[in-house]
Design a protein around this motif. Sequence first.
Motif, PDB file in Angstrom:
ATOM      1  N   GLN A  70       9.354  -3.311 -10.522  1.00 48.96           N
ATOM      2  CA  GLN A  70      10.756  -2.984 -10.219  1.00 48.96           C
ATOM      3  C   GLN A  70      10.926  -1.492  -9.990  1.00 48.96           C
ATOM      4  O   GLN A  70      11.625  -1.066  -9.061  1.00 48.96           O
ATOM      5  CB  GLN A  70      11.701  -3.443 -11.342  1.00 48.96           C
ATOM      6  N   LEU A  71      10.280  -0.662 -10.840  1.00 44.47           N
ATOM      7  CA  LEU A  71      10.391   0.793 -10.682  1.00 44.47           C
ATOM      8  C   LEU A  71       9.790   1.241  -9.360  1.00 44.47           C
ATOM      9  O   LEU A  71      10.377   2.052  -8.632  1.00 44.47           O
ATOM     10  CB  LEU A  71       9.677   1.511 -11.826  1.00 44.47           C
ATOM     11  N   LEU A  72       8.621   0.698  -9.020  1.00 42.96           N
ATOM     12  CA  LEU A  72       7.952   1.095  -7.778  1.00 42.96           C
ATOM     13  C   LEU A  72       8.771   0.675  -6.562  1.00 42.96           C
ATOM     14  O   LEU A  72       8.913   1.435  -5.602  1.00 42.96           O
ATOM     15  CB  LEU A  72       6.544   0.478  -7.726  1.00 42.96           C
ATOM     16  N   GLU A  73       9.331  -0.532  -6.613  1.00 42.03           N
ATOM     17  CA  GLU A  73      10.164  -1.011  -5.497  1.00 42.03           C
ATOM     18  C   GLU A  73      11.403  -0.135  -5.345  1.00 42.03           C
ATOM     19  O   GLU A  73      11.810   0.189  -4.234  1.00 42.03           O
ATOM     20  CB  GLU A  73      10.600  -2.469  -5.744  1.00 42.03           C
ATOM     21  N   ARG A  74      11.984   0.234  -6.484  1.00 42.98           N
ATOM     22  CA  ARG A  74      13.196   1.043  -6.430  1.00 42.98           C
ATOM     23  C   ARG A  74      12.904   2.412  -5.812  1.00 42.98           C
ATOM     24  O   ARG A  74      13.637   2.886  -4.950  1.00 42.98           O
ATOM     25  CB  ARG A  74      13.773   1.204  -7.843  1.00 42.98           C
ATOM     26  N   GLU A  75      11.804   3.022  -6.237  1.00 44.87           N
ATOM     27  CA  GLU A  75      11.442   4.328  -5.685  1.00 44.87           C
ATOM     28  C   GLU A  75      11.154   4.226  -4.195  1.00 44.87           C
ATOM     29  O   GLU A  75      11.470   5.119  -3.419  1.00 44.87           O
ATOM     30  CB  GLU A  75      10.232   4.910  -6.418  1.00 44.87           C
ATOM     31  N   LYS A  76      10.537   3.105  -3.804  1.00 40.14           N
ATOM     32  CA  LYS A  76      10.236   2.918  -2.380  1.00 40.14           C
ATOM     33  C   LYS A  76      11.526   2.870  -1.564  1.00 40.14           C
ATOM     34  O   LYS A  76      11.630   3.482  -0.509  1.00 40.14           O
ATOM     35  CB  LYS A  76       9.442   1.627  -2.182  1.00 40.14           C
ATOM     36  N   GLN A  77      12.539   2.167  -2.088  1.00 40.07           N
ATOM     37  CA  GLN A  77      13.813   2.072  -1.373  1.00 40.07           C
ATOM     38  C   GLN A  77      14.484   3.438  -1.266  1.00 40.07           C
ATOM     39  O   GLN A  77      15.028   3.785  -0.219  1.00 40.07           O
ATOM     40  CB  GLN A  77      14.752   1.065  -2.058  1.00 40.07           C
ATOM     41  N   VAL A  78      14.420   4.221  -2.348  1.00 37.85           N
ATOM     42  CA  VAL A  78      14.986   5.571  -2.330  1.00 37.85           C
ATOM     43  C   VAL A  78      14.308   6.402  -1.248  1.00 37.85           C
ATOM     44  O   VAL A  78      14.945   7.083  -0.443  1.00 37.85           O
ATOM     45  CB  VAL A  78      14.804   6.252  -3.713  1.00 37.85           C
ATOM     46  N   PHE A  79      12.972   6.293  -1.222  1.00 39.94           N
ATOM     47  CA  PHE A  79      12.188   7.067  -0.261  1.00 39.94           C
ATOM     48  C   PHE A  79      12.487   6.640   1.175  1.00 39.94           C
ATOM     49  O   PHE A  79      12.644   7.477   2.071  1.00 39.94           O
ATOM     50  CB  PHE A  79      10.696   6.901  -0.574  1.00 39.94           C
ATOM     51  N   LEU A  80      12.607   5.315   1.398  1.00 43.68           N
ATOM     52  CA  LEU A  80      12.891   4.813   2.747  1.00 43.68           C
ATOM     53  C   LEU A  80      14.263   5.276   3.221  1.00 43.68           C
ATOM     54  O   LEU A  80      14.452   5.600   4.390  1.00 43.68           O
ATOM     55  CB  LEU A  80      12.808   3.282   2.778  1.00 43.68           C
ATOM     56  N   ALA A  81      15.221   5.313   2.282  1.00 43.33           N
ATOM     57  CA  ALA A  81      16.580   5.722   2.632  1.00 43.33           C
ATOM     58  C   ALA A  81      16.616   7.214   2.946  1.00 43.33           C
ATOM     59  O   ALA A  81      17.382   7.660   3.800  1.00 43.33           O
ATOM     60  CB  ALA A  81      17.531   5.393   1.492  1.00 43.33           C
ATOM     61  N   ASN A  82      15.792   7.981   2.267  1.00 39.31           N
ATOM     62  CA  ASN A  82      15.785   9.426   2.470  1.00 39.31           C
ATOM     63  C   ASN A  82      14.384   9.984   2.213  1.00 39.31           C
ATOM     64  O   ASN A  82      14.043  10.336   1.086  1.00 39.31           O
ATOM     65  CB  ASN A  82      16.809  10.082   1.526  1.00 39.31           C
ATOM     66  N   PRO A  83      13.591  10.085   3.266  1.00 37.88           N
ATOM     67  CA  PRO A  83      12.187  10.499   3.117  1.00 37.88           C
ATOM     68  C   PRO A  83      12.017  11.887   2.505  1.00 37.88           C
ATOM     69  O   PRO A  83      10.917  12.238   2.115  1.00 37.88           O
ATOM     70  CB  PRO A  83      11.655  10.459   4.557  1.00 37.88           C
ATOM     71  N   ASN A  84      13.099  12.666   2.423  1.00 33.39           N
ATOM     72  CA  ASN A  84      12.967  13.974   1.785  1.00 33.39           C
ATOM     73  C   ASN A  84      12.952  13.879   0.265  1.00 33.39           C
ATOM     74  O   ASN A  84      12.538  14.805  -0.423  1.00 33.39           O
ATOM     75  CB  ASN A  84      14.114  14.894   2.210  1.00 33.39           C
ATOM     76  N   MET A  85      13.441  12.731  -0.246  1.00 30.54           N
ATOM     77  CA  MET A  85      13.432  12.523  -1.691  1.00 30.54           C
ATOM     78  C   MET A  85      12.021  12.118  -2.114  1.00 30.54           C
ATOM     79  O   MET A  85      11.501  11.123  -1.634  1.00 30.54           O
ATOM     80  CB  MET A  85      14.383  11.376  -2.069  1.00 30.54           C
ATOM     81  N   LEU A 141       0.816  -1.224   0.000  1.00 30.58           N
ATOM     82  CA  LEU A 141       0.000   0.000   0.000  1.00 30.58           C
ATOM     83  C   LEU A 141       0.843   1.264   0.000  1.00 30.58           C
ATOM     84  O   LEU A 141       0.314   2.352  -0.171  1.00 30.58           O
ATOM     85  CB  LEU A 141      -0.973  -0.005   1.173  1.00 30.58           C
ATOM     86  N   SER A 142       2.167   1.124   0.147  1.00 31.00           N
ATOM     87  CA  SER A 142       2.971   2.341   0.072  1.00 31.00           C
ATOM     88  C   SER A 142       3.051   2.851  -1.360  1.00 31.00           C
ATOM     89  O   SER A 142       3.380   4.001  -1.586  1.00 31.00           O
ATOM     90  CB  SER A 142       4.362   2.146   0.682  1.00 31.00           C
ATOM     91  N   TYR A 143       2.753   2.003  -2.346  1.00 32.59           N
ATOM     92  CA  TYR A 143       2.667   2.553  -3.705  1.00 32.59           C
ATOM     93  C   TYR A 143       1.452   2.119  -4.504  1.00 32.59           C
ATOM     94  O   TYR A 143       1.218   2.625  -5.594  1.00 32.59           O
ATOM     95  CB  TYR A 143       3.955   2.309  -4.505  1.00 32.59           C
ATOM     96  N   ALA A 144       0.658   1.179  -4.007  1.00 34.49           N
ATOM     97  CA  ALA A 144      -0.543   0.767  -4.745  1.00 34.49           C
ATOM     98  C   ALA A 144      -1.740   1.574  -4.259  1.00 34.49           C
ATOM     99  O   ALA A 144      -2.208   1.381  -3.139  1.00 34.49           O
ATOM    100  CB  ALA A 144      -0.789  -0.727  -4.558  1.00 34.49           C
ATOM    101  N   PRO A 145      -2.253   2.501  -5.068  1.00 30.95           N
ATOM    102  CA  PRO A 145      -3.429   3.262  -4.638  1.00 30.95           C
ATOM    103  C   PRO A 145      -4.618   2.314  -4.479  1.00 30.95           C
ATOM    104  O   PRO A 145      -4.794   1.391  -5.278  1.00 30.95           O
ATOM    105  CB  PRO A 145      -3.671   4.233  -5.796  1.00 30.95           C
ATOM    106  N   LEU A 146      -5.423   2.534  -3.450  1.00 26.18           N
ATOM    107  CA  LEU A 146      -6.522   1.606  -3.148  1.00 26.18           C
ATOM    108  C   LEU A 146      -7.518   1.491  -4.298  1.00 26.18           C
ATOM    109  O   LEU A 146      -8.080   0.421  -4.536  1.00 26.18           O
ATOM    110  CB  LEU A 146      -7.229   2.047  -1.872  1.00 26.18           C
ATOM    111  N   LYS A 147      -7.702   2.590  -5.013  1.00 24.86           N
ATOM    112  CA  LYS A 147      -8.659   2.538  -6.124  1.00 24.86           C
ATOM    113  C   LYS A 147      -8.162   1.577  -7.202  1.00 24.86           C
ATOM    114  O   LYS A 147      -8.917   0.757  -7.730  1.00 24.86           O
ATOM    115  CB  LYS A 147      -8.860   3.948  -6.697  1.00 24.86           C
TER     116      LYS A 147
END
Length: 345
Positions: A181-196, A65-71
């Motif tokens: 893969q793209l969504l997972e990668r962005e999630k990792q970037v965000f987790l590493a630095n929430p300002n990104m 749910l961190s990247y899958a919109p509920l709709k």
Amino acid sequence: MNQRTELNTLGEIGLIERLATPFLATERPETVRGIGDDAAVIDTGGPDYWLVSTDMLLEGVHFDLSYAPLKHLGYKAVSVNVSDIAAMNGLPTQITVSVGLSNRFPVEALEELYAGIRLACNDYKIDLIGGDTTSSRAGLVISVTVMGRVAKDRVTYRNTARPNDVLCVTGDLGAAFLGLQLLEREKQVFLANPNMQPEIPEEKSYLLERQLRPEARTDTVYELQDLGIVPTAMIDLSDGLADGVLHLCNQSKTGAVLFDENLPIDDVTYLTAGELNLSPITCALNGGEDYELLFTVPPQEYEKLKNHARITAIGYLTDNPARVVLATKAGEQTPIKAQGWQHFS
Ligand code: ADP
Ligand code: MG
């Protein structure tokens, strides 16, 4: 001593086979096909069979749910079920939806989920006719059961393909996997630095759409009907092309030769695979969740299809069940292995 067999020693298919064995001999005369195909087939009289299939999506296993919109998730839950009806050459009619909810969801979030389900019901022209609602301590659970119909003389199973049939696939392959893969990668970037802030370029939106909001190929069911074609066998691609081909071949007791240069791969899939140091062919073969249809037709029937822009001949079937191979232009042949999702490993 009681025997203990770990789930991962069987795998998903082995487990289903083991649990299903006592139910393979069916009791009711109207049960035409039980466990083993994309949907069960029931004869209630009249010119059509009824079809039933069920598929469950679990938070943390099938969606994040961190990247899958509920709709989108609501839409996807319906699509993946409708896809199994299309795989029988049928069209969907009704669904039931059951949800397990944790109290971290406000009502508005659930309304979003159901807005997606509503949209899918409009698109597939089906009715939501019931379901169940419970609380869940392990995240969101969405289980959908779909019913559908198919004319008795058009029903298409997995186990009826024949040697020399042309192996066809709809649409293109590998895009949903790369979207993930793209969504997972962005999630990792965000987790590493929430300002990104997550950033996926607009030109990749096709990949995200294929992952987050897939469409079932009911359009192909209509087109095959218009062309006067009943495939000899069909399956939908939920766990990758390799998995689908192996199921179809195992159940039909055939082999297959696929040509790597024939696999339909969209340009953005091709480019993105390269950027991620992945082989586009591997993404097309083993990437899951494309929800395209894989079907077979005799060579003379293929004549009617060969000018169809969104249906591609990717190989042919043989009478050697031991050989399911991918052939390169240079003439090399490598065995195809299932690598779909290993939920239990
Ligand atoms: P699909 O990917 O097309 O949804 P699956 O691989 O999930 O199909 O299932 C293969 C077959 O096994 C189907 O006929 C399905 O109904 C049946 N099946 C799967 N899980 C169970 C279960 N727990 N009990 C009974 N039948 C099951
Ligand atoms: Mg299926």
